[in-house]
Motif scaffolding. Structure first.
Motif, mmCIF file in Angstrom:
data_model
loop_
_atom_site.group_PDB
_atom_site.id
_atom_site.type_symbol
_atom_site.label_atom_id
_atom_site.label_comp_id
_atom_site.label_asym_id
_atom_site.label_seq_id
_atom_site.Cartn_x
_atom_site.Cartn_y
_atom_site.Cartn_z
ATOM 1 N N ARG A 142 3.936 32.898 -46.929
ATOM 2 C CA ARG A 142 4.365 33.873 -47.946
ATOM 3 C C ARG A 142 5.880 33.986 -47.978
ATOM 4 O O ARG A 142 6.489 34.053 -49.046
ATOM 5 C CB ARG A 142 3.753 35.247 -47.670
ATOM 6 C CG ARG A 142 2.265 35.354 -47.928
ATOM 7 C CD ARG A 142 1.821 36.794 -48.126
ATOM 8 N NE ARG A 142 2.202 37.660 -47.024
ATOM 9 C CZ ARG A 142 1.452 37.911 -45.968
ATOM 10 N NH1 ARG A 142 0.261 37.345 -45.850
ATOM 11 N NH2 ARG A 142 1.861 38.727 -45.011
ATOM 12 N N LEU A 143 6.485 33.993 -46.789
ATOM 13 C CA LEU A 143 7.936 34.115 -46.719
ATOM 14 C C LEU A 143 8.620 32.900 -47.346
ATOM 15 O O LEU A 143 9.578 33.046 -48.117
ATOM 16 C CB LEU A 143 8.394 34.283 -45.269
ATOM 17 C CG LEU A 143 9.911 34.406 -45.060
ATOM 18 C CD1 LEU A 143 10.455 35.655 -45.737
ATOM 19 C CD2 LEU A 143 10.255 34.415 -43.570
ATOM 20 N N GLU A 174 2.371 24.819 -34.332
ATOM 21 C CA GLU A 174 2.192 25.424 -35.647
ATOM 22 C C GLU A 174 3.424 26.229 -36.077
ATOM 23 O O GLU A 174 3.895 26.093 -37.219
ATOM 24 C CB GLU A 174 0.960 26.340 -35.649
ATOM 25 C CG GLU A 174 -0.354 25.611 -35.447
ATOM 26 C CD GLU A 174 -0.747 25.468 -33.973
ATOM 27 O OE1 GLU A 174 -1.916 25.149 -33.705
ATOM 28 O OE2 GLU A 174 0.126 25.673 -33.102
ATOM 29 N N GLU A 175 3.951 27.060 -35.191
ATOM 30 C CA GLU A 175 5.113 27.881 -35.531
ATOM 31 C C GLU A 175 6.347 27.025 -35.785
ATOM 32 O O GLU A 175 7.099 27.252 -36.741
ATOM 33 C CB GLU A 175 5.386 28.888 -34.409
ATOM 34 C CG GLU A 175 4.340 29.970 -34.297
ATOM 35 C CD GLU A 175 4.428 30.705 -32.970
ATOM 36 O OE1 GLU A 175 4.435 31.943 -32.994
ATOM 37 O OE2 GLU A 175 4.477 30.046 -31.908
ATOM 38 N N ARG A 176 6.536 26.044 -34.941
ATOM 39 C CA ARG A 176 7.683 25.136 -35.114
ATOM 40 C C ARG A 176 7.547 24.351 -36.416
ATOM 41 O O ARG A 176 8.529 24.100 -37.121
ATOM 42 C CB ARG A 176 7.779 24.205 -33.920
ATOM 43 C CG ARG A 176 8.071 24.945 -32.604
ATOM 44 C CD ARG A 176 7.839 24.044 -31.416
ATOM 45 N NE ARG A 176 8.800 22.942 -31.385
ATOM 46 C CZ ARG A 176 8.634 21.846 -30.648
ATOM 47 N NH1 ARG A 176 7.542 21.690 -29.917
ATOM 48 N NH2 ARG A 176 9.551 20.907 -30.670
ATOM 49 N N GLY A 177 6.315 23.988 -36.744
ATOM 50 C CA GLY A 177 6.070 23.265 -37.984
ATOM 51 C C GLY A 177 6.416 24.089 -39.210
ATOM 52 O O GLY A 177 6.940 23.551 -40.208
ATOM 53 N N ASN A 203 16.807 40.094 -44.618
ATOM 54 C CA ASN A 203 16.784 40.419 -43.192
ATOM 55 C C ASN A 203 15.331 40.532 -42.747
ATOM 56 O O ASN A 203 14.554 41.300 -43.327
ATOM 57 C CB ASN A 203 17.515 41.749 -42.964
ATOM 58 C CG ASN A 203 17.513 42.184 -41.510
ATOM 59 O OD1 ASN A 203 17.471 41.362 -40.596
ATOM 60 N ND2 ASN A 203 17.562 43.490 -41.277
ATOM 61 N N VAL A 204 14.957 39.767 -41.709
ATOM 62 C CA VAL A 204 13.550 39.631 -41.334
ATOM 63 C C VAL A 204 13.342 39.810 -39.836
ATOM 64 O O VAL A 204 14.146 39.339 -39.017
ATOM 65 C CB VAL A 204 13.042 38.229 -41.758
ATOM 66 C CG1 VAL A 204 11.718 37.904 -41.099
ATOM 67 C CG2 VAL A 204 12.905 38.141 -43.267
ATOM 68 N N TYR A 205 12.254 40.489 -39.503
ATOM 69 C CA TYR A 205 11.760 40.519 -38.127
ATOM 70 C C TYR A 205 10.359 39.909 -38.160
ATOM 71 O O TYR A 205 9.387 40.564 -38.512
ATOM 72 C CB TYR A 205 11.749 41.947 -37.589
ATOM 73 C CG TYR A 205 11.155 42.097 -36.207
ATOM 74 C CD1 TYR A 205 11.378 41.131 -35.220
ATOM 75 C CD2 TYR A 205 10.368 43.198 -35.869
ATOM 76 C CE1 TYR A 205 10.845 41.265 -33.951
ATOM 77 C CE2 TYR A 205 9.833 43.340 -34.596
ATOM 78 C CZ TYR A 205 10.068 42.381 -33.651
ATOM 79 O OH TYR A 205 9.524 42.499 -32.384
ATOM 80 N N THR A 206 10.272 38.638 -37.811
ATOM 81 C CA THR A 206 9.021 37.887 -37.926
ATOM 82 C C THR A 206 8.008 38.359 -36.878
ATOM 83 O O THR A 206 8.354 38.565 -35.715
ATOM 84 C CB THR A 206 9.301 36.382 -37.736
ATOM 85 O OG1 THR A 206 10.168 35.949 -38.786
ATOM 86 C CG2 THR A 206 8.020 35.576 -37.780
ATOM 87 N N LEU A 217 1.084 32.626 -39.268
ATOM 88 C CA LEU A 217 1.205 31.437 -40.105
ATOM 89 C C LEU A 217 1.078 31.789 -41.588
ATOM 90 O O LEU A 217 1.775 31.214 -42.433
ATOM 91 C CB LEU A 217 0.160 30.397 -39.696
ATOM 92 C CG LEU A 217 0.277 29.889 -38.242
ATOM 93 C CD1 LEU A 217 -0.820 28.878 -37.943
ATOM 94 C CD2 LEU A 217 1.652 29.303 -37.969
ATOM 95 N N GLU A 218 0.221 32.747 -41.914
ATOM 96 C CA GLU A 218 0.112 33.223 -43.294
ATOM 97 C C GLU A 218 1.426 33.887 -43.720
ATOM 98 O O GLU A 218 1.884 33.713 -44.852
ATOM 99 C CB GLU A 218 -1.043 34.211 -43.422
ATOM 100 C CG GLU A 218 -2.413 33.577 -43.267
ATOM 101 C CD GLU A 218 -3.528 34.613 -43.234
ATOM 102 O OE1 GLU A 218 -3.235 35.816 -43.463
ATOM 103 O OE2 GLU A 218 -4.672 34.234 -42.961
#
Length: 252
Positions: free
Chosen positions: A125-126, A169-172, A103-106, A120-121
């Motif tokens: 890692r995720l 970048e995020e979509r990538g 369960n993640v809250y980015t 992006l880092e």
């Protein structure tokens, strides 16, 4: 099995707006929430039949995640891999017999993209963490991932290109995750369904007019695809600027 994920944008406020009514009505096997916005001891939820796991941010009234599950996990961990010190309370992993649930809250890259490099880092890692888990047993990732992956996933794609949550970048990074052996369960079932959103701005009549973004997901290991039965977006459910998303699957 029925799994639900919901960014509640403050669980104390959401409880006052009907959270428990929805929770009991859905009777999910596993219910994940993000952006709890509280510290330990600030709320007590009586959820009979559920184990509760909370990850609190150090900063008061900020971030935080929780999982409520009918099924007792084999293990529980917080953070990503060796990054166990996780001051923003953004990740909980439960290990079950045949899969992991994460369960993640980015992190949001912020309006001026001041946090984009950190974001992006985080994504790298995720992805590495999820791939490590996936080598052991299949993974179910859920939560507010703070990105609309494709143009179909938000109402005004052209005017939002380059904005937080819709940068190249995020979509990538989402594309990289899916290419590494994972599937967006909603798009697996509904590849061309438009105007299906899970977040709306609080600006006047935006939700009414369905000017939204789909940024809440169930991402699953590709080896689980055949077990997906349905993926739903409960846009009729109020109580937050996000709505719950649901995954039905024949997981053991």
């Amino acid at each position: 099995m029925k799994l639900i994920s919901w960014n509640v944008n403050g669980i104390r406020a959401c409880v006052k707006k009907g959270f428990l009514d929805y929770f009991r009505e859905m009777d999910a096997d596993i219910f994940c929430i993000q952006e709890t916005k509280l510290q330990e001891g600030q709320i007590e939820l009586e959820l009979n039949g559920y184990y509760q796991f909370w990850n609190y941010a150090h900063k008061k009234g900020y971030s935080g995640t929780a999982i409520f599950t009918k099924i007792k996990p084999l293990s529980v961990s917080y953070g990503v891999g060796e990054f166990q010190e996780e001051p923003e309370g953004r990740i909980i992993t439960l290990e079950f017999e045949s899969y992991y649930l994460v369960n993640v809250y980015t992190p949001n890259s912020q309006r001026d993209l001041a946090r984009l490099s950190y974001r992006l880092e985080w994504e790298d890692r995720l992805r590495e963490y999820l791939s490590t888990l996936d080598n052991i047993k299949p993974v179910i990732l859920c939560g507010d991932l703070n990105v609309a992956h494709q143009e179909i996933d938000l109402r005004n794609a052209k005017s939002n290109l380059g904005n937080s949550g819709f940068t190249i970048e995020e979509r990538g990074k989402m594309t990289d995750l899916l290419k590494s052996g994972f599937v967006d369960s909603f798009r697996w079932i509904y590849p061309e369904r438009a105007e299906a959103y899970s977040w709306w701005s609080y600006m006047n009549k935006v939700r009414e007019r369905n000017i939204g973004w789909r940024i809440d997901y169930f991402i699953v290991s590709s080896k689980l695809c055949s077990l997906i039965e349905d993926a739903e977006i409960h846009s009729h459910v109020l109580g937050s600027d996000h709505c719950p998303v649901l995954l039905k699957a024949a997981f053991a």
